[in-house]
Design an enzyme around this catalytic site. Sequence first.
Site, PDB file in Angstrom:
ATOM      1  CG  ASP A 169       0.368   0.261   0.637  1.00 11.59           C
ATOM      2  OD1 ASP A 169       0.310   1.298   1.305  1.00 11.59           O
ATOM      3  OD2 ASP A 169      -0.397  -0.720   0.829  1.00 11.59           O
ATOM      4  CG  ASP A 187      -3.233   1.826   1.487  1.00 17.90           C
ATOM      5  OD1 ASP A 187      -3.172   0.595   1.320  1.00 17.90           O
ATOM      6  OD2 ASP A 187      -2.405   2.438   2.185  1.00 17.90           O
ATOM      7  CG  ASP A 241       0.307   4.979   1.869  1.00 17.28           C
ATOM      8  OD1 ASP A 241      -0.093   6.158   1.922  1.00 17.28           O
ATOM      9  OD2 ASP A 241       0.071   4.131   2.751  1.00 17.28           O
TER      10      ASP A 241
HETATM   11  P1  8DG Z   1      -4.637  -2.696   3.525  1.00 14.76           P
HETATM   12  O1  8DG Z   1      -4.036  -1.472   2.930  1.00 14.76           O
HETATM   13  O2  8DG Z   1      -5.229  -3.593   2.515  1.00 14.76           O
HETATM   14  O3  8DG Z   1      -5.582  -2.383   4.632  1.00 14.76           O
HETATM   15  O4  8DG Z   1      -3.482  -3.565   4.211  1.00 14.76           O
HETATM   16  P2  8DG Z   1      -1.942  -3.293   4.168  1.00 14.76           P
HETATM   17  O5  8DG Z   1      -1.508  -2.890   2.800  1.00 14.76           O
HETATM   18  O6  8DG Z   1      -1.270  -4.460   4.763  1.00 14.76           O
HETATM   19  O7  8DG Z   1      -1.773  -2.102   5.202  1.00 14.76           O
HETATM   20  P3  8DG Z   1      -1.091  -0.677   5.040  1.00 14.76           P
HETATM   21  O8  8DG Z   1      -1.594   0.132   6.184  1.00 14.76           O
HETATM   22  O9  8DG Z   1      -1.287  -0.091   3.696  1.00 14.76           O
HETATM   23  O10 8DG Z   1       0.445  -0.939   5.304  1.00 14.76           O
HETATM   24  C1  8DG Z   1       1.275  -1.610   4.385  1.00 14.76           C
HETATM   25  C2  8DG Z   1       2.595  -1.864   4.996  1.00 14.76           C
HETATM   26  O11 8DG Z   1       3.296  -0.663   5.110  1.00 14.76           O
HETATM   27  C3  8DG Z   1       2.500  -2.425   6.396  1.00 14.76           C
HETATM   28  O12 8DG Z   1       2.950  -3.725   6.410  1.00 14.76           O
HETATM   29  C4  8DG Z   1       3.425  -1.668   7.235  1.00 14.76           C
HETATM   30  C5  8DG Z   1       3.999  -0.672   6.325  1.00 14.76           C
HETATM   31  N1  8DG Z   1       3.997   0.656   6.914  1.00 14.76           N
HETATM   32  C6  8DG Z   1       2.984   1.510   7.242  1.00 14.76           C
HETATM   33  N2  8DG Z   1       3.475   2.651   7.757  1.00 14.76           N
HETATM   34  C7  8DG Z   1       4.803   2.511   7.706  1.00 14.76           C
HETATM   35  C8  8DG Z   1       5.848   3.338   8.035  1.00 14.76           C
HETATM   36  O13 8DG Z   1       5.663   4.458   8.493  1.00 14.76           O
HETATM   37  N3  8DG Z   1       7.101   2.842   7.799  1.00 14.76           N
HETATM   38  C9  8DG Z   1       7.308   1.590   7.276  1.00 14.76           C
HETATM   39  N4  8DG Z   1       8.537   1.154   7.068  1.00 14.76           N
HETATM   40  N5  8DG Z   1       6.336   0.801   6.961  1.00 14.76           N
HETATM   41  C10 8DG Z   1       5.109   1.252   7.172  1.00 14.76           C
HETATM   42  O14 8DG Z   1       1.799   1.255   7.087  1.00 14.76           O
HETATM   43 MN    MN Z   2      -2.156  -1.053   1.972  1.00 11.75          MN
HETATM   44 MN    MN Z   3      -0.589   2.018   3.124  1.00 12.97          MN
END
Ligand code: 8DG
Ligand code: MN
Ligand code: MN
Length: 389
Positions: free
Chosen positions: A206, A204, A313
């Site tokens: 972020d 995704d 996100d």
């Molecule tokens: P990817 O998308 O490439 O697979 O890897 P990523 O970017 O590291 O994973 P991600 O699932 O998009 O998560 C990004 C960061 O966001 C991760 O380090 C933890 C954080 N995170 C969540 N959910 C939540 C939440 O509900 N609260 C907080 N504070 N952080 C969160 O994924």
């Molecule tokens: Mn991510």
């Molecule tokens: Mn995410």
Amino acid sequence: PKPNGDPSAMQMKSYACQRRTPLKHHNSFLTEALEILSQNAEYNDNEGRSVAFRRAASVLKALPHRVKTIEDLRCLPCLGDHSQRVIKEILEDGSSREVESTRQSEQFQTMKALTGIFGVGVRTADRWFREGLRSPDDLIRTGQQLNRAQQAGLQYYDDLQKPVTKAEADVISDIVEKAVHAVLPGAEIQLMGGFRRGKEVGHDVDFLITHPEEGKEEGLMPKITNWLEEQGLLLYQKTTRNSYLEKMDGPARPPNNMDRFERCFSIFKLQKSAVRCKSNSTASVEDVSRGGENERPSEHHSEESGWRAVRVDLVVSPYSQFAFATLGWTGSKLFERELRRWAGQEKHMSLSSHALYDSKQNLYLRAKTEEEIFAYLGLEFIPPSERNA
Ligand code: 8DG
Ligand code: MN
Ligand code: MN
């Protein structure tokens, strides 16, 4: 600290937040195996076991060389008996029977396929597995009750399985920036998650959004999503308040005054032409803002259309919490987890994406930068590109 050059100076620290973990490392042949076992433990609702395998894998990611013999593991932290056994077998036989049989197992493959659907967690996937369902197609075939997120997850399944490239993330960044500035000039937008850590692809994209004047960010998310929706750029969105606190902070959640993050889980409609333009560096956001053509209500196949679905996100943070939010949303997930464990166990502090609380002094510690937070925690600053634990 011991002098450099001395091999004993290469002492591996036991918390991931004390180590530098680059994106590319020398032991994928071992870490991928351990991560299969970690994932399998997660599917079986065994969090302790899952984290233990993930920590073991993470230690190997931080090694400056490839593990060749079991001797190389001496003095390394976080390697339990089980992990060592698996590593030994891979070093000796080229593969581990447990890992291979897990990989092949019907339960593992089903859980992977079903939790791979946006909106489907381990609980739901496990229930479906026990009811005999095996694939996304089975859900459609048997007419399962699905919530709105899961419906979107199925509808865009193929697209959402495809990794998001950095080029696509950059186009999405331009769109988000345009949307945010249209509704709140002066707002600041930062790319977070895997892309901030230097990944070339992600599942995704972020973003963290704030405004230097505290309070200006309140109520911002609905304005952003309305703007995006009007431009036909959103396929799905769900905005939640406080979900972070409820989900991850548990009973020790900070007081209400910090309950203010707004988060939006969304699926963007990304015009492929915009990504091509962007690669030729002639992009304009206008190229991506035409939507509105009629879609088929069923599954979307991006090969046949000019666009693809991308998970995005969005998080809005008050300026005073921005450093904590930045640290909390950069990841990796294990790095975050280890930071909080370090804070609690070693420093009697409580770290969240909102704040850092010092239990001994009974006060919240203010920070404007990530560097300050690492300093409060008594940790050497680790840059985002080395947080790939
Ligand atoms: P990817 O998308 O490439 O697979 O890897 P990523 O970017 O590291 O994973 P991600 O699932 O998009 O998560 C990004 C960061 O966001 C991760 O380090 C933890 C954080 N995170 C969540 N959910 C939540 C939440 O509900 N609260 C907080 N504070 N952080 C969160 O994924
Ligand atoms: Mn991510
Ligand atoms: Mn995410």
